[in-house]
Design an enzyme around this catalytic site. Structure first.
Site, short mmCIF file in Angstrom:
data_model
loop_
_atom_site.label_atom_id
_atom_site.label_comp_id
_atom_site.label_asym_id
_atom_site.label_seq_id
_atom_site.Cartn_x
_atom_site.Cartn_y
_atom_site.Cartn_z
N SER A 1 0.80 -1.22 0.00
CA SER A 1 0.00 0.00 0.00
C SER A 1 0.83 1.27 0.00
O SER A 1 0.30 2.35 -0.21
CB SER A 1 -0.95 0.03 1.22
OG SER A 1 -0.23 0.31 2.41
N LYS B 1 1.29 4.07 7.42
CA LYS B 1 0.53 4.92 6.51
C LYS B 1 0.97 6.38 6.65
O LYS B 1 1.62 6.77 7.62
CB LYS B 1 -0.97 4.83 6.82
CG LYS B 1 -1.60 3.48 6.52
CD LYS B 1 -1.66 3.18 5.04
CE LYS B 1 -2.35 1.86 4.75
NZ LYS B 1 -1.57 0.71 5.20
#
Length: 237
Positions: free
Chosen positions: A158, A196
């Protein structure tokens, strides 16, 4: 032996580098090979890298180098003579250097700092919170800002457009706060840890992927605890 798709992708990257000097984007590669998703391209790139045909450079998402072509043990003309240099990831973190393993594992006669590796971190769907220390890695002190640090092995894709790939090792400075744009280790509901980019949206916290295949997740501030901020990255070739 390469599969048909692996060979097609390698030739496409090589020809594009020869023509423009710039690697193709994931979308261009996907369209050229008539694939439905960029995850298929990601898998092909990993396979080519593992077989020694290409190298991904972590200074930007599209940095690819063709090391050799099928049937050849020497680099193509466009890459011959190039030397590997430690790269940087640009972003709101400033300049985060990515070390080749030899620099991370060898102190080269200088003092070194032992950093504990605390298990795996998901760059994808969050996984169980941080595990106990498994081993240590050594880094030169000039690669670390002030503070206490730990390392995590990345699992997932991701964050690939931030130059962070599956199987990389990220070095994290322990801290409980971060600014918008920082890449952080976030603990969700005291159960799941993920890597993230942090975005503050009013009273809410957004955890943003660097891969369009993943959605941004938004939480109330009481559900997310910052465990640290990315400061360095190590990749094995």
């Amino acid at each position: 032996m390469l599969t048909k798709k692996q060979s097609e992708l390698l030739r496409f990257i090589h020809e594009r580098l020869k023509e423009t000097g710039v690697p193709p984007s994931f979308d261009e590669m996907k369209d050229a090979l008539d694939l439905r998703s960029k995850s298929g391209i990601h898998r092909l790139i990993i396979a080519l890298e593992e077989r020694g045909f290409i190298r991904r450079l972590p200074n930007r998402a599209r940095a690819l180098e063709v090391l050799r072509l099928p049937g050849s043990s020497t680099p193509p003309e466009i890459n011959r003579g190039k030397k590997f240099e430690p790269s940087v990831i640009e972003g709101n973190l400033g300049r985060v250097r990515a070390l080749p393993p030899s620099a991370a594992d060898d102190d080269l006669g200088r003092s070194i700092v032992a950093i504990p590796v605390m298990g795996r971190i998901a760059a994808g769907t969050p996984i169980t919170a941080l595990q106990n220390r498994s081993h240590t890695i050594s880094l030169p002190p000039e690669m670390l800002p002030q503070g206490e640090h730990y390392a995590l092995e990345v699992r997932g894709d991701s964050m690939i457009e931030a130059g962070i790939f599956d199987a990389d090792t990220v070095v994290i400075r322990k801290q409980e706060t971060a600014e918008t744009g920082d890449i952080v280790v976030a603990l969700i509901d005291d159960e799941e840890a993920t890597l993230k980019r942090l975005r503050k949206r009013g009273a809410s916290i957004a955890l943003e992927a660097a891969n369009p295949a993943y959605e941004t997740r938004i939480f109330g501030p009481d559900r997310v605890r910052i465990q640290g901020k990315l400061v360095s990255l190590i990749r094995k070739y």
